[in-house]
Design an enzyme around this catalytic site. Structure first.
Site, short mmCIF file in Angstrom:
data_model
loop_
_atom_site.label_atom_id
_atom_site.label_comp_id
_atom_site.label_asym_id
_atom_site.label_seq_id
_atom_site.Cartn_x
_atom_site.Cartn_y
_atom_site.Cartn_z
N ILE A 1 0.86 -1.17 0.00
CA ILE A 1 0.00 0.00 0.00
C ILE A 1 0.90 1.23 0.00
CG2 ILE A 1 -2.00 -1.10 1.08
CD1 ILE A 1 -1.12 -0.12 3.75
N ASP A 2 0.37 2.35 -0.44
CA ASP A 2 1.16 3.56 -0.58
C ASP A 2 1.75 4.01 0.76
OD1 ASP A 2 0.50 3.66 -3.26
OD2 ASP A 2 -1.20 5.00 -2.94
N LYS A 3 2.81 4.77 0.67
CA LYS A 3 3.48 5.30 1.86
C LYS A 3 2.49 5.98 2.81
CE LYS A 3 6.84 8.82 3.27
NZ LYS A 3 7.79 9.86 2.80
#
Length: 307
Positions: free
Chosen positions: A147-149
């Protein structure tokens, strides 16, 4: 020098006319860490060292690409660089001898990439899972999905290569259950609906994804309104596919970008994209038992909702 990964790319019409080194910098950044940590100088060294073949032949960094070009790249294990275990706290939701499910906070990158070797979730996992160690691989040992930062929430990590392959097949077959909670800009009128819009690289900004019917891949997101507020909406989102930035792109396209997501038009609000991977369900790779985990809404989003 050991090769840790082999990748193949085919140049599309949207990428034709771009320099080879710029193209690979962008594509490899997206393959590893979307925050832009791979430098063009690193890519140029790979090209000079014949780790990159264009249509089965060595080439130059400044080569201009054409539609249909085939690029084969070998990523060597960096000399003198180790991904070190780091004593970073982990919120462990479940763990056995085969898998570990963690609740990732916002602000932490999932796995390292060239130029970004510390402070990631992988560094923390290497410390925690020292015996037995995670599967080999410099950049993403044991990582099945990411998942994105700036997205928080649940991830499952494999503890050996066989388990990694089994879980990867579940993702490919779309038997994994993934639900997110998000705060979207504006008031969504319909109680629920399906967004079935193909997603591909944005032609005008190559660091972004976009809805595109010519080059995009199938992408399906189901949304359900949980609560409406004066100028924003709390929604539950279920992934039918797992394209890069899928939820962010789909919600922006229908006129409701996520609060805090400045890249896709939802600036303001929570200070980061208000997106949380709340539910993760899958079949245990060994017992075949269905397992489902939930994560509470993180404090920053909860405070925004109540405040």
């Amino acid at each position: 020098m050991a090769v840790i990964s082999k990748l193949t790319f085919t140049v599309t019409s949207a990428d034709a006319g771009e320099r080879l080194d710029r193209y690979l910098t962008r594509r490899l950044t997206n393959e590893s860490v979307p925050q832009g940590s791979i430098s063009r100088s690193y890519i140029q060294r790979l090209i000079t060292g014949n780790n990159v073949l264009l249509n089965d032949k060595p080439t130059k960094s400044h080569h201009i690409l054409h539609e249909g070009d085939r690029i084969d790249i070998e990523l060597p294990e960096p000399e003198g660089i180790n991904i070190l275990p780091e004593d970073i706290p982990l919120d462990i939701v479940f763990e056995d001898e085969y898998i570990i499910v963690v609740n990732k906070p916002a602000g932490i990158v999932v796995h390292p990439a060239p130029g970004h070797y510390s402070g990631t979730l992988v560094n923390a996992l290497l410390y925690h899972c020292s015996n037995p160690p995670l599967p080999k691989g410099v950049f993403r040992p044991g990582i099945v999905h990411r998942i994105d930062k700036d997205t928080s929430g649940l991830l499952v990590v494999a503890k050996d290569e066989g388990i990694l392959r089994i879980l990867a097949k579940q993702f490919k077959k779309r038997t994994i259950k993934r639900k997110y909670i998000a705060l979207a800009k504006g008031v969504i009128q319909l109680d629920e609906g399906d967004i079935k819009l193909p997603i591909g690289r944005d032609k005008r900004n190559r660091q972004k994804m976009a809805v595109t019917y010519t080059l995009g891949k199938e992408a399906i997101t189901h949304y359900k309104v949980l609560k409406r507020f004066k100028d924003w909406t709390m929604v539950e989102l279920t992934l039918g596919t797992g394209r890069t930035h899928q939820i962010r792109v789909h919600m922006a396209y229908i006129g409701h970008p996520l609060l805090g997501d400045s890249r896709y038009g939802g600036a303001g609000g929570t200070g980061r994209q208000a997106l949380h991977a709340r539910t993760l369900g899958f079949y245990h790779p060994v017992t075949q038992e269905y397992m489902e985990f939930s994560s509470p809404i993180p404090r920053d989003i909860e405070e925004f909702i109540s405040g």
